[in-house]
Scaffold this motif. Sequence first.
Motif, PDB file in Angstrom:
ATOM      1  N   LYS A  48       0.826  -1.188   0.000  1.00 41.02           N
ATOM      2  CA  LYS A  48       0.000   0.000   0.000  1.00 41.02           C
ATOM      3  C   LYS A  48       0.874   1.256   0.000  1.00 41.02           C
ATOM      4  O   LYS A  48       2.057   1.211   0.319  1.00 41.02           O
ATOM      5  CB  LYS A  48      -0.909  -0.017   1.229  1.00 41.02           C
ATOM      6  CG  LYS A  48      -1.905  -1.174   1.234  1.00 41.02           C
ATOM      7  CD  LYS A  48      -2.808  -1.099   2.447  1.00 41.02           C
ATOM      8  CE  LYS A  48      -3.825  -2.235   2.436  1.00 41.02           C
ATOM      9  NZ  LYS A  48      -4.720  -2.172   3.623  1.00 41.02           N
ATOM     10  N   PRO A  49       0.291   2.412  -0.334  1.00 36.05           N
ATOM     11  CA  PRO A  49       1.060   3.660  -0.339  1.00 36.05           C
ATOM     12  C   PRO A  49       1.519   4.037   1.066  1.00 36.05           C
ATOM     13  O   PRO A  49       0.989   3.575   2.071  1.00 36.05           O
ATOM     14  CB  PRO A  49       0.074   4.699  -0.897  1.00 36.05           C
ATOM     15  CG  PRO A  49      -1.000   3.897  -1.557  1.00 36.05           C
ATOM     16  CD  PRO A  49      -1.077   2.600  -0.832  1.00 36.05           C
ATOM     17  N   PRO A 109       4.432   2.310  -3.786  1.00 36.83           N
ATOM     18  CA  PRO A 109       5.458   1.305  -3.474  1.00 36.83           C
ATOM     19  C   PRO A 109       6.679   1.354  -4.389  1.00 36.83           C
ATOM     20  O   PRO A 109       7.773   0.954  -3.997  1.00 36.83           O
ATOM     21  CB  PRO A 109       4.706  -0.023  -3.625  1.00 36.83           C
ATOM     22  CG  PRO A 109       3.274   0.324  -3.352  1.00 36.83           C
ATOM     23  CD  PRO A 109       3.094   1.705  -3.914  1.00 36.83           C
ATOM     24  N   ASP A 110       6.504   1.867  -5.626  1.00 41.87           N
ATOM     25  CA  ASP A 110       7.637   1.948  -6.546  1.00 41.87           C
ATOM     26  C   ASP A 110       8.401   3.262  -6.406  1.00 41.87           C
ATOM     27  O   ASP A 110       9.340   3.529  -7.173  1.00 41.87           O
ATOM     28  CB  ASP A 110       7.170   1.784  -7.994  1.00 41.87           C
ATOM     29  CG  ASP A 110       6.198   2.889  -8.420  1.00 41.87           C
ATOM     30  OD1 ASP A 110       5.876   3.766  -7.584  1.00 41.87           O
ATOM     31  OD2 ASP A 110       5.776   2.867  -9.583  1.00 41.87           O
ATOM     32  N   GLY A 111       8.032   4.113  -5.419  1.00 42.56           N
ATOM     33  CA  GLY A 111       8.730   5.364  -5.190  1.00 42.56           C
ATOM     34  C   GLY A 111       8.104   6.560  -5.873  1.00 42.56           C
ATOM     35  O   GLY A 111       8.538   7.698  -5.647  1.00 42.56           O
ATOM     36  N   GLY A 112       7.103   6.355  -6.692  1.00 40.74           N
ATOM     37  CA  GLY A 112       6.430   7.473  -7.345  1.00 40.74           C
ATOM     38  C   GLY A 112       5.570   8.245  -6.371  1.00 40.74           C
ATOM     39  O   GLY A 112       5.040   7.692  -5.402  1.00 40.74           O
ATOM     40  N   VAL A 113       5.423   9.549  -6.622  1.00 46.08           N
ATOM     41  CA  VAL A 113       4.621  10.406  -5.748  1.00 46.08           C
ATOM     42  C   VAL A 113       3.194  10.468  -6.276  1.00 46.08           C
ATOM     43  O   VAL A 113       2.950  10.898  -7.404  1.00 46.08           O
ATOM     44  CB  VAL A 113       5.223  11.817  -5.663  1.00 46.08           C
ATOM     45  CG1 VAL A 113       4.350  12.714  -4.797  1.00 46.08           C
ATOM     46  CG2 VAL A 113       6.638  11.757  -5.098  1.00 46.08           C
ATOM     47  N   LEU A 114       2.262  10.037  -5.456  1.00 45.29           N
ATOM     48  CA  LEU A 114       0.855  10.005  -5.845  1.00 45.29           C
ATOM     49  C   LEU A 114       0.122  11.287  -5.484  1.00 45.29           C
ATOM     50  O   LEU A 114      -0.843  11.663  -6.151  1.00 45.29           O
ATOM     51  CB  LEU A 114       0.156   8.820  -5.163  1.00 45.29           C
ATOM     52  CG  LEU A 114       0.753   7.435  -5.427  1.00 45.29           C
ATOM     53  CD1 LEU A 114       0.010   6.384  -4.605  1.00 45.29           C
ATOM     54  CD2 LEU A 114       0.706   7.105  -6.905  1.00 45.29           C
ATOM     55  N   GLN A 115       0.554  11.957  -4.433  1.00 42.95           N
ATOM     56  CA  GLN A 115      -0.155  13.149  -3.973  1.00 42.95           C
ATOM     57  C   GLN A 115       0.784  14.020  -3.153  1.00 42.95           C
ATOM     58  O   GLN A 115       1.661  13.520  -2.454  1.00 42.95           O
ATOM     59  CB  GLN A 115      -1.377  12.749  -3.138  1.00 42.95           C
ATOM     60  CG  GLN A 115      -2.223  13.919  -2.637  1.00 42.95           C
ATOM     61  CD  GLN A 115      -3.374  13.456  -1.756  1.00 42.95           C
ATOM     62  OE1 GLN A 115      -3.688  12.275  -1.695  1.00 42.95           O
ATOM     63  NE2 GLN A 115      -4.009  14.384  -1.073  1.00 42.95           N
ATOM     64  N   ARG A 116       0.602  15.329  -3.238  1.00 41.45           N
ATOM     65  CA  ARG A 116       1.327  16.285  -2.422  1.00 41.45           C
ATOM     66  C   ARG A 116       0.319  17.203  -1.760  1.00 41.45           C
ATOM     67  O   ARG A 116      -0.738  17.477  -2.320  1.00 41.45           O
ATOM     68  CB  ARG A 116       2.297  17.120  -3.268  1.00 41.45           C
ATOM     69  CG  ARG A 116       3.318  16.324  -4.045  1.00 41.45           C
ATOM     70  CD  ARG A 116       4.082  17.219  -5.015  1.00 41.45           C
ATOM     71  NE  ARG A 116       5.033  16.469  -5.823  1.00 41.45           N
ATOM     72  CZ  ARG A 116       4.722  15.826  -6.932  1.00 41.45           C
ATOM     73  NH1 ARG A 116       3.460  15.832  -7.363  1.00 41.45           N
ATOM     74  NH2 ARG A 116       5.650  15.170  -7.614  1.00 41.45           N
ATOM     75  N   LEU A 175      13.307  11.871  -0.352  1.00 39.99           N
ATOM     76  CA  LEU A 175      12.279  11.757   0.678  1.00 39.99           C
ATOM     77  C   LEU A 175      11.396  10.538   0.433  1.00 39.99           C
ATOM     78  O   LEU A 175      11.013   9.837   1.385  1.00 39.99           O
ATOM     79  CB  LEU A 175      11.427  13.023   0.701  1.00 39.99           C
ATOM     80  CG  LEU A 175      12.108  14.287   1.235  1.00 39.99           C
ATOM     81  CD1 LEU A 175      11.232  15.503   1.004  1.00 39.99           C
ATOM     82  CD2 LEU A 175      12.437  14.146   2.710  1.00 39.99           C
ATOM     83  N   ALA A 176      11.097  10.269  -0.819  1.00 43.91           N
ATOM     84  CA  ALA A 176      10.289   9.089  -1.135  1.00 43.91           C
ATOM     85  C   ALA A 176      11.011   7.813  -0.729  1.00 43.91           C
ATOM     86  O   ALA A 176      10.415   6.888  -0.170  1.00 43.91           O
ATOM     87  CB  ALA A 176       9.959   9.072  -2.624  1.00 43.91           C
TER      88      ALA A 176
END
Length: 368
Positions: free
Chosen positions: A2-3, A24-31, A194-195
């Motif tokens: 999960k995120p 989980p792959d290090g991508g940013v889903l939301q800021r 940070l991710a």
Amino acid sequence: MKPTRLILIPAFNGQPAPFMIVAPDGGVLQRGVLALDTVERPEPMRTVAVCPGADVSIRWLDLPAGGGAQLRAAAAWRLREDLAATPDRVATIVGGSAGPGQPRLVAVVSHALLEAWSDYLEALGVRAEALVPDMLTIAEPEDADAVRAVAFGENLALRGRRFAVTVQPDLVDLVAGDRRVVPIEDSRTVERALAAAALSPAINLFDIGARDRTGPRGGWRRAAGLAAAVLVSPLLLTAAAAARDDMAARRLETEAITAIAAAAPDLARESDPVAALRRRAASAPPPGGVTAAVAALYSAVEAVEGAELDMVAAGPDDGVKATLSHPAYSDMEQINQRMAEAGMAVTETATLDDAGRVVSDISIGARP
């Protein structure tokens, strides 16, 4: 998987907390930003918080094999001469093993700050499974002579090979020494770091075992007492930070003033006892505070071959005192010269021979 949500805890009370949600792959889903006055509570999910690194002392120590409690005890014993605060006031956290024969990452932070950060996150409506200081979100550089620098608020987080500290910008050169400082200003690079820290924190200051302790809970009284206590490392003297921990001070001001009155009755007559206590904790000579003095002293000692910094003591009334061990009497001339270049004066209060080495007791003050 999960995120994961990563939250940056601000340095001062009342400020909002930036966050991002990492896949989980290090991508940013939301800021976004979390505020204390937000009515809607954040969605429950795994959360990692990043705290101000200036309030945490980081070391790498050679420790014997053992379980969690044994490792913490061994680390605390190794750092016993670096602590001006009593052991019950601080938590010692040991990171995971880096391999056979490799030093272990060790963090030291006050219990009062851990509780204040927990309270802040609770006020935001979240519960963090892990807490990591900001300088440990930066990856070690490949070059052993380089130090990466990232701005977090008004401070700069520095990360080198087995070196991590967060300082004010005017102390970077003193603390970095001969290392080459490499600023990281690209926001995407910082965000990727940070991710990565969110998915795999280098250390967890919320480690439950490290927070177990006996004795009565002192609440804000313990935090207020830390305003005059300091945590010393051979690299840097870092105020235990309760003196500027507005997060808890504003919320529990009445208890803070009561505690100050009990510890220092003369300050209770001031119009603002909390501010008076802060001024006293920061008023030790020389003019840059004890942090600048110890950083300059470490740099000066490091430049003298064979010299060692055996002990540092600092307090609001006594200033900065230290004990140095060095090969020859003439070494003090070089140390005095380097301290003078930093605007500080060294007074030798005692000198003796010890097993072929010279031991000097000194005090540090402002240069006339």
